[in-house]
Design a protein around this motif. Structure first.
Motif, PDB file in Angstrom:
ATOM      1  N   ARG A 232       0.824  -1.193   0.000  1.00 61.82           N
ATOM      2  CA  ARG A 232       0.000   0.000   0.000  1.00 61.82           C
ATOM      3  C   ARG A 232       0.865   1.253   0.000  1.00 61.82           C
ATOM      4  NH1 ARG A 232      -3.363  -1.144   5.320  1.00 61.82           N
ATOM      5  NH2 ARG A 232      -1.179  -1.265   5.993  1.00 61.82           N
ATOM      6  N   ALA A 233       0.289   2.338  -0.458  1.00 62.21           N
ATOM      7  CA  ALA A 233       1.041   3.581  -0.566  1.00 62.21           C
ATOM      8  C   ALA A 233       1.507   4.071   0.799  1.00 62.21           C
ATOM      9  CB  ALA A 233       0.177   4.647  -1.240  1.00 62.21           C
ATOM     10  N   GLU A 234       0.673   3.848   1.849  1.00 60.52           N
ATOM     11  CA  GLU A 234       1.057   4.371   3.159  1.00 60.52           C
ATOM     12  C   GLU A 234       2.244   3.652   3.779  1.00 60.52           C
ATOM     13  OE1 GLU A 234      -2.858   2.009   3.742  1.00 60.52           O
ATOM     14  OE2 GLU A 234      -1.912   3.317   2.256  1.00 60.52           O
ATOM     15  N   ASP A 235       2.655   2.485   3.172  1.00 61.55           N
ATOM     16  CA  ASP A 235       3.853   1.820   3.672  1.00 61.55           C
ATOM     17  C   ASP A 235       5.110   2.611   3.318  1.00 61.55           C
ATOM     18  OD1 ASP A 235       2.661  -0.411   4.885  1.00 61.55           O
ATOM     19  OD2 ASP A 235       2.369  -1.338   2.928  1.00 61.55           O
ATOM     20  N   ALA A 236       5.061   3.459   2.252  1.00 59.18           N
ATOM     21  CA  ALA A 236       6.226   4.232   1.844  1.00 59.18           C
ATOM     22  C   ALA A 236       6.366   5.452   2.760  1.00 59.18           C
ATOM     23  CB  ALA A 236       6.075   4.690   0.398  1.00 59.18           C
ATOM     24  N   VAL A 237       7.600   5.689   3.210  1.00 60.69           N
ATOM     25  CA  VAL A 237       7.795   6.760   4.174  1.00 60.69           C
ATOM     26  C   VAL A 237       8.775   7.818   3.694  1.00 60.69           C
ATOM     27  CG1 VAL A 237       7.217   5.313   6.142  1.00 60.69           C
ATOM     28  CG2 VAL A 237       9.572   5.447   5.369  1.00 60.69           C
ATOM     29  N   ASP A 238       9.462   7.572   2.601  1.00 57.67           N
ATOM     30  CA  ASP A 238      10.391   8.587   2.122  1.00 57.67           C
ATOM     31  C   ASP A 238      10.403   8.576   0.601  1.00 57.67           C
ATOM     32  OD1 ASP A 238      11.856   6.361   1.414  1.00 57.67           O
ATOM     33  OD2 ASP A 238      13.276   6.542   3.063  1.00 57.67           O
ATOM     34  N   ALA A 239      11.223   9.395   0.064  1.00 65.90           N
ATOM     35  CA  ALA A 239      11.250   9.561  -1.393  1.00 65.90           C
ATOM     36  C   ALA A 239      11.659   8.283  -2.117  1.00 65.90           C
ATOM     37  CB  ALA A 239      12.199  10.700  -1.773  1.00 65.90           C
ATOM     38  N   SER A 240      12.442   7.463  -1.464  1.00 62.11           N
ATOM     39  CA  SER A 240      12.905   6.230  -2.121  1.00 62.11           C
ATOM     40  C   SER A 240      11.856   5.126  -2.073  1.00 62.11           C
ATOM     41  CB  SER A 240      14.196   5.734  -1.460  1.00 62.11           C
ATOM     42  OG  SER A 240      13.939   5.361  -0.114  1.00 62.11           O
ATOM     43  N   GLY A 241      10.781   5.322  -1.310  1.00 69.37           N
ATOM     44  CA  GLY A 241       9.711   4.329  -1.253  1.00 69.37           C
ATOM     45  C   GLY A 241       9.974   3.206  -0.280  1.00 69.37           C
ATOM     46  N   ASP A 242      10.934   3.365   0.645  1.00 68.67           N
ATOM     47  CA  ASP A 242      11.203   2.320   1.629  1.00 68.67           C
ATOM     48  C   ASP A 242      10.019   2.177   2.583  1.00 68.67           C
ATOM     49  OD1 ASP A 242      13.658   1.730   0.607  1.00 68.67           O
ATOM     50  OD2 ASP A 242      14.747   3.099   1.935  1.00 68.67           O
ATOM     51  N   MET A 243       9.721   0.952   2.975  1.00 71.44           N
ATOM     52  CA  MET A 243       8.568   0.674   3.828  1.00 71.44           C
ATOM     53  C   MET A 243       8.935   0.711   5.302  1.00 71.44           C
ATOM     54  SD  MET A 243       6.662  -2.456   1.835  1.00 71.44           S
ATOM     55  CE  MET A 243       8.154  -3.448   1.816  1.00 71.44           C
ATOM     56  N   ARG A 244       8.008   1.193   6.090  1.00 70.92           N
ATOM     57  CA  ARG A 244       8.166   1.105   7.537  1.00 70.92           C
ATOM     58  C   ARG A 244       7.899  -0.333   7.986  1.00 70.92           C
ATOM     59  NH1 ARG A 244       8.117   5.898  10.371  1.00 70.92           N
ATOM     60  NH2 ARG A 244       7.452   7.774   9.236  1.00 70.92           N
ATOM     61  N   LEU A 245       8.670  -0.791   8.939  1.00 68.06           N
ATOM     62  CA  LEU A 245       8.455  -2.118   9.506  1.00 68.06           C
ATOM     63  C   LEU A 245       7.405  -2.039  10.599  1.00 68.06           C
ATOM     64  CD1 LEU A 245      12.166  -3.331   9.720  1.00 68.06           C
ATOM     65  CD2 LEU A 245      10.436  -4.009   8.070  1.00 68.06           C
ATOM     66  N   ALA A 246       6.565  -3.075  10.681  1.00 70.47           N
ATOM     67  CA  ALA A 246       5.488  -3.105  11.668  1.00 70.47           C
ATOM     68  C   ALA A 246       5.485  -4.458  12.375  1.00 70.47           C
ATOM     69  CB  ALA A 246       4.137  -2.849  10.995  1.00 70.47           C
ATOM     70  N   GLU A 247       4.810  -4.503  13.514  1.00 66.66           N
ATOM     71  CA  GLU A 247       4.692  -5.766  14.249  1.00 66.66           C
ATOM     72  C   GLU A 247       4.040  -6.825  13.361  1.00 66.66           C
ATOM     73  OE1 GLU A 247       2.465  -7.629  18.206  1.00 66.66           O
ATOM     74  OE2 GLU A 247       2.358  -5.462  17.776  1.00 66.66           O
ATOM     75  N   GLY A 248       4.615  -8.025  13.344  1.00 70.96           N
ATOM     76  CA  GLY A 248       4.088  -9.115  12.542  1.00 70.96           C
ATOM     77  C   GLY A 248       4.726  -9.255  11.175  1.00 70.96           C
ATOM     78  N   ASP A 249       5.505  -8.231  10.742  1.00 69.93           N
ATOM     79  CA  ASP A 249       6.203  -8.365   9.467  1.00 69.93           C
ATOM     80  C   ASP A 249       7.223  -9.491   9.545  1.00 69.93           C
ATOM     81  OD1 ASP A 249       4.757  -6.263   8.548  1.00 69.93           O
ATOM     82  OD2 ASP A 249       6.409  -4.814   8.507  1.00 69.93           O
ATOM     83  N   VAL A 250       7.469 -10.149   8.413  1.00 69.11           N
ATOM     84  CA  VAL A 250       8.433 -11.249   8.348  1.00 69.11           C
ATOM     85  C   VAL A 250       9.611 -10.801   7.487  1.00 69.11           C
ATOM     86  CG1 VAL A 250       8.813 -13.661   7.736  1.00 69.11           C
ATOM     87  CG2 VAL A 250       6.567 -12.932   8.562  1.00 69.11           C
ATOM     88  N   LEU A 251      10.794 -10.872   8.057  1.00 75.56           N
ATOM     89  CA  LEU A 251      12.014 -10.501   7.339  1.00 75.56           C
ATOM     90  C   LEU A 251      12.696 -11.761   6.814  1.00 75.56           C
ATOM     91  CD1 LEU A 251      13.576  -7.870   9.807  1.00 75.56           C
ATOM     92  CD2 LEU A 251      11.854  -7.522   8.021  1.00 75.56           C
ATOM     93  N   LEU A 252      13.144 -11.721   5.588  1.00 73.19           N
ATOM     94  CA  LEU A 252      13.937 -12.806   5.004  1.00 73.19           C
ATOM     95  C   LEU A 252      15.404 -12.398   5.149  1.00 73.19           C
ATOM     96  CD1 LEU A 252      13.596 -15.508   3.446  1.00 73.19           C
ATOM     97  CD2 LEU A 252      13.806 -14.182   1.332  1.00 73.19           C
ATOM     98  N   VAL A 253      16.122 -13.088   6.041  1.00 69.63           N
ATOM     99  CA  VAL A 253      17.448 -12.647   6.456  1.00 69.63           C
ATOM    100  C   VAL A 253      18.493 -13.686   6.072  1.00 69.63           C
ATOM    101  CG1 VAL A 253      18.865 -11.915   8.412  1.00 69.63           C
ATOM    102  CG2 VAL A 253      16.411 -11.424   8.398  1.00 69.63           C
ATOM    103  N   MET A 254      19.617 -13.199   5.525  1.00 66.09           N
ATOM    104  CA  MET A 254      20.729 -14.076   5.160  1.00 66.09           C
ATOM    105  C   MET A 254      21.949 -13.726   6.012  1.00 66.09           C
ATOM    106  SD  MET A 254      22.633 -14.599   1.445  1.00 66.09           S
ATOM    107  CE  MET A 254      23.538 -13.059   1.531  1.00 66.09           C
ATOM    108  N   GLY A 255      22.609 -14.756   6.541  1.00 66.99           N
ATOM    109  CA  GLY A 255      23.810 -14.530   7.335  1.00 66.99           C
ATOM    110  C   GLY A 255      24.313 -15.823   7.921  1.00 66.99           C
TER     111      GLY A 255
END
Length: 599
Positions: free
Chosen positions: A355-378
């Motif tokens: 959704r549009a409200e997920d974008a918080v800056d000019a680059s369109g990066d999304m804010r993280l919220a409770e319940g979001d799932v991150l795909l992490v490599m390491g």
């Protein structure tokens, strides 16, 4: 009149029937039943040893399976198969077959069955299955037919192909060798191939169309496999995207991958575009497009650290909890890469579309919220540190990143091992053991991860089947059954004699071993032919064919064991799918033998 069976022979037959019943009922786990069978043989023969043996001989018989070359071979083959999977060596073959399956699932399976059949005619079917099993497990993970619906038919097709020539299986060679020792002329490689090919025209439709439908889908339910992760696709100078238009690349992308943003013109180096897809789709798209979904410096740092420490790179899914400092931050402002040395490959927003409200800056990066799932490599350590520091919950099902730098090495080791066994330079046991050791020495398989390659259920089941087979042979049960069979065959027509011999040997090979069946059945068939005035060759071939009808139990042949863990099969699955195939083959081959030899 034949003599009554000894008490030990009766005990061996009773134990075999009881074990089979318990396996089929599936009320007690296969591991427990197998260990109970070994314990009964060990204790029984210790207190009531067979004639001319010591109590310790019974213990050796009961536990001989754990050191038997067949078990060592199966374990070594599992290790080599693991090496092919974790290095990604089979990905090209899997992608090719995936394209075939996408055209049509049924045609893809038929094509695979014919490959297995043809290869097994000239190559021992064990290495053929070793090569095919990880490919079809990978295909199942990519969304093709479930492994439980493909591995059983593939195994049946390879056994059918191995039946067609004298070099197709080691059992064929053994039967021919025994027959030559008894005075028969040696058979050529393709001596009985036309008979088997004719029978295959009837058996293959069953294997192709009926057997997969008899197998339930044993694929574990993994809901996270369907999660769609949103990320940024970066276009480095080496990318296949640079200078090309969207319409030129869209047809090459996986089905579960899509561009959320499209460039107005051609793709440009340094561009970042929002994309989404499942984990597998993102990996496939990156491979095809040669793009990046995480900053290149972070990925390079993770790979350098993994190489320095000798560890595997993990990809895990992590849920943002209510206590996490990441809430209301973006990936760019969170400092995850700098602080922890891990790369976030994508973000899944549960039950919410982009959704549009997920974008918080000019680059369109999304804010993280409770319940979001991150795909992490390491690496394991850095991932754990990240989870603890930022209050993240790790989900089960972590995946290792394939060590693709060793893919060619793993494929070479497997190819050399299979080749040496196929042309008879080395026994399959020695070739596979050598290959497994090389997999460890070269780092294709990590020794501390070997438990993931081996199946405890298969190991105990193999050991128990070997012990039961030896008990049946050494107690005289097999010989008594053969004599009883010969007594009643004089009243049957020639085709019935052939069918009875084939069925007798088939029972032995499915409950004892094919070597036992060949050793016991060949002399019996030779003697029956002499006594009844029938030609010897078709009766010997009935034994050879029966030794290869190893479809009805997992303990009948080592490839049956190999597919058991990967296909998540139960004992009853083999009985349900294998018994009809055994009956089809016995009837068909008996009639063809009688017609071919004018009996």
């Amino acid at each position: 009149m034949i003599e009554a069976p000894s008490l030990h022979a009766l005990a061996a037959m009773a134990l075999t029937v009881a074990v089979f019943y318990l396996f089929v009922r599936d009320r007690i786990s296969i591991e427990i039943v197998s260990l109970l069978a070994i314990a009964i043989i060990a204790v029984g023969l210790y207190f009531y040893p067979m004639p001319h043996t010591q109590p310790t001989d019974g213990l050796q018989l009961a536990f001989s399976g754990f050191g038997h070359y067949a078990l060592i071979t199966i374990c070594a083959l599992m290790v080599m198969g693991r090496g092919l999977v974790v290095t990604g060596a089979l990905e090209p073959a899997a992608r090719f077959l995936e394209r075939v399956f996408k055209l049509n699932l049924q045609l893809g399976l038929l094509f695979s069955l014919l490959i297995a059949f043809a290869l097994s005619m000239g190559v021992n079917n064990t290495p053929v299955l070793v090569l095919l099993i990880p490919i079809f497990v990978t295909l199942a993970l990519r969304g093709a037919m479930p492994a439980s619906k493909t591995l059983m038919p593939l195994n049946a097709a390879s056994l059918l192909g191995g039946l067609a020539t004298t070099i197709g299986t080691s059992t064929n060679i053994l039967v021919v060798a025994i027959a030559v020792d008894l005075g028969m002329p040696r058979m050529g490689v393709f001596h009985f191939t036309p008979i088997v090919l004719a029978a295959s025209l009837i058996a293959l439709p069953y294997i192709w169309l009926v057997m997969p439908r008899m197998m339930r889908d044993n694929t574990p339910e993994v809901s996270e496999a369907q999660r769609m992760f949103v990320t940024r696709l970066r276009v480095p100078p080496s990318s296949n995207l640079a200078g090309r238009h969207f319409d030129e690349v869209v047809d090459t992308l996986p089905e579960d991958f899509r561009f959320e943003e499209r460039p107005a013109g051609p793709f440009e180096t340094g561009q970042k575009l929002r994309v989404s897809g499942t984990h597998d789709a993102l990996e496939d798209a990156i491979r095809v497009l040669k793009g990046q979904i995480a900053p290149g410096w972070v990925v390079d740092e993770v790979e350098r650290e993994a190489k320095r420490l000798g560890e595997d790179i993990q990809v895990v899914e992590m849920v943002v909890t209510s206590d996490s400092r990441l809430i209301d931050r973006t990936l760019a402002t969170s400092g995850i890469a700098d602080r922890f040395g891990v790369a976030v490959l994508g973000i899944h927003k549960p039950n919410r579309p982009l959704r549009a409200e997920d974008a918080v800056d000019a680059s369109g990066d999304m804010r993280l919220a409770e319940g979001d799932v991150l795909l992490v490599m390491g690496l394991t350590g850095t991932i754990n540190t990240f989870a603890q520091a930022d209050s993240l919950l790790q989900l089960e099902g972590a995946r290792e990143v394939p060590r693709r730098s060793k893919a060619l090495l793993a494929a070479t080791i497997m190819g050399v091992s299979v080749g040496l066994a196929s042309i008879g330079v080395l026994p399959i046991a020695i070739a596979s053991l050598g290959g497994a050791i090389l997999m460890f020495l070269t780092g294709c398989v990590k020794f501390d991860r070997v438990g993931r390659a081996l199946s405890a259920q298969v190991i105990v089941l193999v050991a128990a089947s070997i012990a039961i087979g030896r008990f049946v042979l050494d107690s005289g049960a097999a010989g008594w059954l053969g004599e009883s069979l010969a007594l009643g065959l004089q009243f049957l027509p020639p085709a019935g004699v052939l069918a009875a011999i084939m069925l007798f040997v088939t029972v032995l090979t499915n409950f004892a071993s094919n070597a036992t069946a060949a050793t016991v059945g060949t002399p019996i068939a030779f003697a029956i032919a002499t006594e009844l005035g029938l030609p010897q060759e078709p009766l010997i071939l009935a034994v050879l064919f029966g030794c290869n009808l190893c479809y009805a139990t997992p303990i009948a042949y080592q490839t049956n064991m190999l597919i058991m863990a990967e296909g998540s099969y139960q004992f009853g699955d083999y009985v349900k799918a294998g018994v009809p195939l055994v009956l089809i083959m016995v009837v068909t081959l008996s009639v063809l033998l009688a017609m071919t030899y004018g009996m």
